[in-house]
Scaffold this motif. Sequence first.
Motif, PDB file in Angstrom:
ATOM      1  N   LEU A 145     -14.884  -6.139 -14.502  1.00  0.00           N
ATOM      2  CA  LEU A 145     -13.883  -5.255 -13.912  1.00  0.00           C
ATOM      3  C   LEU A 145     -12.676  -6.074 -13.473  1.00  0.00           C
ATOM      4  O   LEU A 145     -12.824  -7.005 -12.680  1.00  0.00           O
ATOM      5  N   VAL A 146     -11.508  -5.730 -13.989  1.00  0.00           N
ATOM      6  CA  VAL A 146     -10.261  -6.392 -13.601  1.00  0.00           C
ATOM      7  C   VAL A 146      -9.502  -5.441 -12.690  1.00  0.00           C
ATOM      8  O   VAL A 146      -9.297  -4.272 -13.041  1.00  0.00           O
ATOM      9  N   THR A 147      -9.117  -5.919 -11.522  1.00  0.00           N
ATOM     10  CA  THR A 147      -8.283  -5.120 -10.624  1.00  0.00           C
ATOM     11  C   THR A 147      -6.922  -5.794 -10.495  1.00  0.00           C
ATOM     12  O   THR A 147      -6.824  -7.023 -10.506  1.00  0.00           O
ATOM     13  N   TRP A 148      -5.880  -4.978 -10.406  1.00  0.00           N
ATOM     14  CA  TRP A 148      -4.504  -5.470 -10.266  1.00  0.00           C
ATOM     15  C   TRP A 148      -3.923  -4.965  -8.958  1.00  0.00           C
ATOM     16  O   TRP A 148      -4.244  -3.861  -8.517  1.00  0.00           O
ATOM     17  N   LYS A 149      -3.054  -5.743  -8.359  1.00  0.00           N
ATOM     18  CA  LYS A 149      -2.464  -5.317  -7.090  1.00  0.00           C
ATOM     19  C   LYS A 149      -1.668  -4.023  -7.248  1.00  0.00           C
ATOM     20  O   LYS A 149      -1.542  -3.256  -6.308  1.00  0.00           O
ATOM     21  N   GLU A 150      -1.182  -3.750  -8.454  1.00  0.00           N
ATOM     22  CA  GLU A 150      -0.438  -2.511  -8.694  1.00  0.00           C
ATOM     23  C   GLU A 150      -1.324  -1.266  -8.562  1.00  0.00           C
ATOM     24  O   GLU A 150      -0.826  -0.191  -8.244  1.00  0.00           O
ATOM     25  N   THR A 151      -2.615  -1.399  -8.820  1.00  0.00           N
ATOM     26  CA  THR A 151      -3.504  -0.233  -8.786  1.00  0.00           C
ATOM     27  C   THR A 151      -4.598  -0.332  -7.721  1.00  0.00           C
ATOM     28  O   THR A 151      -5.059   0.686  -7.223  1.00  0.00           O
ATOM     29  N   HIS A 152      -5.034  -1.538  -7.393  1.00  0.00           N
ATOM     30  CA  HIS A 152      -6.156  -1.718  -6.458  1.00  0.00           C
ATOM     31  C   HIS A 152      -5.794  -2.560  -5.230  1.00  0.00           C
ATOM     32  O   HIS A 152      -6.664  -3.001  -4.504  1.00  0.00           O
ATOM     33  N   LYS A 153      -4.521  -2.868  -5.067  1.00  0.00           N
ATOM     34  CA  LYS A 153      -4.000  -3.622  -3.928  1.00  0.00           C
ATOM     35  C   LYS A 153      -4.324  -5.117  -3.939  1.00  0.00           C
ATOM     36  O   LYS A 153      -3.903  -5.846  -3.062  1.00  0.00           O
ATOM     37  N   LYS A 154      -5.104  -5.582  -4.943  1.00  0.00           N
ATOM     38  CA  LYS A 154      -5.309  -7.024  -5.056  1.00  0.00           C
ATOM     39  C   LYS A 154      -5.707  -7.375  -6.485  1.00  0.00           C
ATOM     40  O   LYS A 154      -6.309  -6.574  -7.200  1.00  0.00           O
ATOM     41  N   ASP A 155      -5.332  -8.590  -6.882  1.00  0.00           N
ATOM     42  CA  ASP A 155      -5.711  -9.100  -8.198  1.00  0.00           C
ATOM     43  C   ASP A 155      -7.070  -9.767  -8.077  1.00  0.00           C
ATOM     44  O   ASP A 155      -7.286 -10.605  -7.190  1.00  0.00           O
TER      45      ASP A 155
END
Length: 179
Positions: free
Chosen positions: A162-172
């Motif tokens: 699972l990749v999270t980005w600050k643009e969608t999940h508030k942190k990379d």
Amino acid sequence: MSRKTLLNSKDIEIILHRLACELIENHNDFSNTVLIGLQPRGSYLAQRLAELLKKEYHIQNLELGLLDITFYRDDFRRKDTPLAAETSEMNFLIEDKKVVIIDDVLFSGRSIRAALSAIQSYGRPKNIELLVLIDRRFSRHLPIQPNYKGRQVDAINEERVLVTWKETHKKDAVFIELA
């Protein structure tokens, strides 16, 4: 469900700079190269790389497109619920250009196969390369390999990256989850 952190925001920032430098090494001024992020998740990586190349490495003539592959996938009719298409933002032709397809995770290779079909609507490229943040190398269904990879991960099939980005999940961050 257990979750383990593979990459934090600092790790991702370092990887982004390395990938940007590798692209510059192979494409110089990008005058005949376009970057194409696969919607939705590859678009965040593509936009980050484009921003980095422009601001930090002063690349002037960088073209960035975002490509929706929903209806080119071989599984879009097999879902219980209809897939929601994203918007393609391709304001240029790729005829005789070098194309770098960008996605977050290379898993089975099916998304990339779909991208290769979808991209033909925009012309015939000179060549195509693949850049991914995460390469799950033991999960391939198709003979597709990345030219550029941030990190290689050996995950078993029950594990999910699972990749999270600050643009969608508030942190990379990049996590591995066991369902």
